[in-house]
Design a protein around this motif. Structure first.
Motif, mmCIF file in Angstrom:
data_model
loop_
_atom_site.group_PDB
_atom_site.id
_atom_site.type_symbol
_atom_site.label_atom_id
_atom_site.label_comp_id
_atom_site.label_asym_id
_atom_site.label_seq_id
_atom_site.Cartn_x
_atom_site.Cartn_y
_atom_site.Cartn_z
ATOM 1 N N TYR A 130 -1.665 -1.022 -4.023
ATOM 2 C CA TYR A 130 -2.799 -0.121 -3.839
ATOM 3 C C TYR A 130 -2.326 1.256 -3.377
ATOM 4 O O TYR A 130 -1.239 1.401 -2.817
ATOM 5 N N ASP A 131 -3.180 2.250 -3.617
ATOM 6 C CA ASP A 131 -2.937 3.604 -3.132
ATOM 7 C C ASP A 131 -3.822 3.877 -1.930
ATOM 8 O O ASP A 131 -4.977 3.436 -1.870
ATOM 9 N N ARG A 169 -7.063 -5.365 2.201
ATOM 10 C CA ARG A 169 -6.789 -5.688 0.794
ATOM 11 C C ARG A 169 -6.235 -7.105 0.627
ATOM 12 O O ARG A 169 -6.143 -7.620 -0.480
ATOM 13 N N LYS A 221 -0.695 -6.971 -6.241
ATOM 14 C CA LYS A 221 -1.568 -6.365 -5.234
ATOM 15 C C LYS A 221 -0.910 -5.093 -4.700
ATOM 16 O O LYS A 221 -0.321 -5.068 -3.613
ATOM 17 N N VAL A 266 0.854 -1.185 0.000
ATOM 18 C CA VAL A 266 0.000 0.000 0.000
ATOM 19 C C VAL A 266 0.887 1.232 0.000
ATOM 20 O O VAL A 266 1.693 1.423 0.912
#
Length: 208
Positions: A54-55, A72, A52, A34
């Motif tokens: 993500y922001d 997530r 995988k 992340v």
């Protein structure tokens, strides 16, 4: 096999991120990364190791970011890892047995914190609770985040064989100062929201 998701939150530490992820890939973790606003190539580095990525819009809250990363993940068993931490020892089979025996407990790791004093490198050993089941625990506190039990779960822990190197206290003085100032601002903000936290007050008073 009990699947485990290694969850990393990161920002502008692509070199450390590369070392962190490379160390994790020696084991069958699902890797979740992340990013909280990097302007370097951190996300490109992350995508070399996992899809995988993500922001997360930074909200001055490490726990919120950690919980978002855990959400997530595909698996319930979560292993949070900081970008500047590198796994150096892990017995996967032994860890599997321990998790099976302590499914509602939190597994602690041995972390070697490296720092410099007068040009000499030193090391301090810390035991930190890290591996947890997300149905039973989540993170709280914006800074110096802690795992807290959910519902009627009783907080219990066990010691794993995992060892990690932590290099976050190494580096140029200006980098460490910036990190310390960031942490202090978060502590002051938390104190304003929770004035009854005497421990927070004693910490911030030292810096005022």
């Amino acid at each position: 096999m009990i699947p485990i998701s290694a969850c990393i939150i990161t920002k502008n530490e692509s070199d450390n991120l590369e070392k962190c992820l490379a160390a994790l890939t020696a084991y069958p973790f699902e890797i979740v990364v992340v990013d909280t606003g990097s302007t370097d190539n951190s996300k490109e580095v992350a995508r070399k190791y996992t899809d995988k990525v993500y922001d997360f819009a930074w909200v001055d809250d490490f726990s919120a970011a950690r919980n978002y990363a855990a959400d997530r993940a595909s698996h319930n068993m979560i292993f949070p890892v900081d970008t500047d931490e590198f796994v150096t020892r892990l017995d996967w089979d032994a860890l599997q047995i321990q998790i099976e025996q302590h499914s509602k407990s939190v597994g602690s790791i041995k972390r070697l914190d490296y720092f410099e004093t007068d040009g000499e490198k030193h090391c301090q050993i810390c035991m930190i609770d890290r591996i947890y089941h997300r149905r039973y625990y989540q993170y709280e506190k914006p800074i110096h985040e802690v795992l807290s039990p959910l519902g009627h779960t009783s907080y219990t822990s066990y010691t794993t064989s995992i060892e990690m190197d932590h290099v976050g206290y190494l580096g140029p003085g200006n980098k460490l100062k910036d990190k310390a100032m960031r942490d202090m601002e978060l502590l002051k903000k938390e104190l304003e929201q929770n004035p009854e936290e005497s421990g927070l007050r004693s910490i911030t008073d030292l810096e005022m």
